[in-house]
Design a protein around this motif. Sequence first.
Motif, PDB file in Angstrom:
ATOM      1  N   VAL A  34       0.823  -1.211   0.000  1.00 41.20           N
ATOM      2  CA  VAL A  34       0.000   0.000   0.000  1.00 41.20           C
ATOM      3  C   VAL A  34       0.857   1.261   0.000  1.00 41.20           C
ATOM      4  CG1 VAL A  34      -1.696   1.311   1.342  1.00 41.20           C
ATOM      5  CG2 VAL A  34      -1.989  -1.146   1.034  1.00 41.20           C
ATOM      6  N   LEU A  52      -8.823   1.786  -2.524  1.00 42.94           N
ATOM      7  CA  LEU A  52      -8.558   0.350  -2.591  1.00 42.94           C
ATOM      8  C   LEU A  52      -9.781  -0.460  -2.185  1.00 42.94           C
ATOM      9  CD1 LEU A  52      -4.916   0.211  -1.198  1.00 42.94           C
ATOM     10  CD2 LEU A  52      -5.660  -0.034  -3.573  1.00 42.94           C
ATOM     11  N   GLU A  56     -11.589  -3.272  -4.345  1.00 41.12           N
ATOM     12  CA  GLU A  56     -11.765  -4.618  -3.796  1.00 41.12           C
ATOM     13  C   GLU A  56     -13.241  -5.017  -3.819  1.00 41.12           C
ATOM     14  OE1 GLU A  56      -9.669  -7.345  -0.414  1.00 41.12           O
ATOM     15  OE2 GLU A  56      -9.583  -5.178  -0.199  1.00 41.12           O
ATOM     16  N   VAL A  61      -9.391  -6.034  -7.252  1.00 35.47           N
ATOM     17  CA  VAL A  61      -8.135  -6.299  -6.549  1.00 35.47           C
ATOM     18  C   VAL A  61      -8.396  -7.168  -5.322  1.00 35.47           C
ATOM     19  CG1 VAL A  61      -7.124  -4.105  -7.297  1.00 35.47           C
ATOM     20  CG2 VAL A  61      -8.200  -4.242  -5.057  1.00 35.47           C
ATOM     21  N   THR A  62      -7.335  -7.789  -4.863  1.00 33.33           N
ATOM     22  CA  THR A  62      -7.355  -8.520  -3.599  1.00 33.33           C
ATOM     23  C   THR A  62      -6.190  -8.004  -2.769  1.00 33.33           C
ATOM     24  OG1 THR A  62      -5.953 -10.289  -4.460  1.00 33.33           O
ATOM     25  CG2 THR A  62      -8.336 -10.613  -4.628  1.00 33.33           C
ATOM     26  N   SER A  63      -6.293  -8.185  -1.461  1.00 35.93           N
ATOM     27  CA  SER A  63      -5.186  -7.757  -0.611  1.00 35.93           C
ATOM     28  C   SER A  63      -4.948  -8.796   0.474  1.00 35.93           C
ATOM     29  CB  SER A  63      -5.470  -6.393   0.005  1.00 35.93           C
ATOM     30  OG  SER A  63      -6.544  -6.457   0.911  1.00 35.93           O
ATOM     31  N   ARG A  70       0.487  -4.580   4.039  1.00 37.55           N
ATOM     32  CA  ARG A  70      -0.630  -5.032   3.206  1.00 37.55           C
ATOM     33  C   ARG A  70      -0.191  -4.980   1.748  1.00 37.55           C
ATOM     34  NH1 ARG A  70      -5.736  -6.214   3.726  1.00 37.55           N
ATOM     35  NH2 ARG A  70      -5.822  -5.508   5.892  1.00 37.55           N
ATOM     36  N   VAL A  72      -1.293  -5.582  -2.219  1.00 38.81           N
ATOM     37  CA  VAL A  72      -2.476  -5.540  -3.072  1.00 38.81           C
ATOM     38  C   VAL A  72      -2.110  -6.115  -4.441  1.00 38.81           C
ATOM     39  CG1 VAL A  72      -4.268  -4.063  -4.056  1.00 38.81           C
ATOM     40  CG2 VAL A  72      -3.236  -3.461  -1.856  1.00 38.81           C
TER      41      VAL A  72
END
Length: 112
Positions: A34, A52, A56, A61-63, A70, A72
């Motif tokens: 991030v 973000l 998401e 996106v995924t994190s 974190r 992403v």
Amino acid sequence: MPKYYDELDAVLRALADPTRRAVVERLAKSPAVVSELAAPFSMALPSLMQHLSVLENAGLVTSQKHGRVRTVSLRPGALDVLHLWLGEQRTPAERQADRLGIHLTRTTPKEI
């Protein structure tokens, strides 16, 4: 109405913002933490986190959080719904262009 329209709407809403588009463009190259994503923007970290979150929630996106970091990632296939919709729109437009080309060929005097 095709059942993927809700997903398409979410993707289009998420990509309507230039900051989120820039984040997606960056993540297309590779996953990022991030703080790295925030570096090019003149905004507070909580503001970027909101962007973000929108990405998401749209499924783009995924994190993952490892300790305090974190990371992403762009979700594989996240833009497929957009490609599908654009493909469906392209076909009618191409047919119109083909008809216009035929019409112009028939009505334009030929050079001798």
